[in-house]
Scaffold this motif. Structure first.
Motif: not given
Length: 92
Positions: A21-23, A36-38, A41-45
């Motif tokens: 929900a926060a994303v 894409k979710v990574l 490394i707690n990252a998002h494309v």
């Protein structure tokens, strides 16, 4: 050197884990869509909506001020250049 930049895509790393929900709220705030979710490394494309009239560098500057963002950068391919081999004798 960066090459083959993905059109209108950024890699956004968050400081802390964020719920789905926060994303979604974050993406709506900036006009992003997660591509894409990574998780390692707690990252998002994310892809920037074409209706957002800002350049990627301007968006990155806004994201630097966001307290949830650790870093943001343009999504591209990083290639290493060959390094010359140097033969150095030890100083005795």
């Amino acid at each position: 050197s960066y090459q083959a930049q993905a059109p209108r895509q950024l890699v956004v790393k968050f400081k802390l884990s964020m719920s789905t929900a926060a994303v979604r709220e974050f993406n709506a705030k900036y006009g992003f869509r997660t591509v894409k979710v990574l998780p390692e490394i707690n990252a998002h494309v994310v892809e920037v909506d074409s209706t957002v009239g800002l350049k990627l560098n301007q968006i990155i500057n806004y994201l630097k001020a966001d307290p949830t963002v650790a870093y943001a950068e343009v999504n591209g391919t990083l290639q290493a250049a060959p390094m010359p081999v140097m033969k150095v004798s030890p100083i005795l």
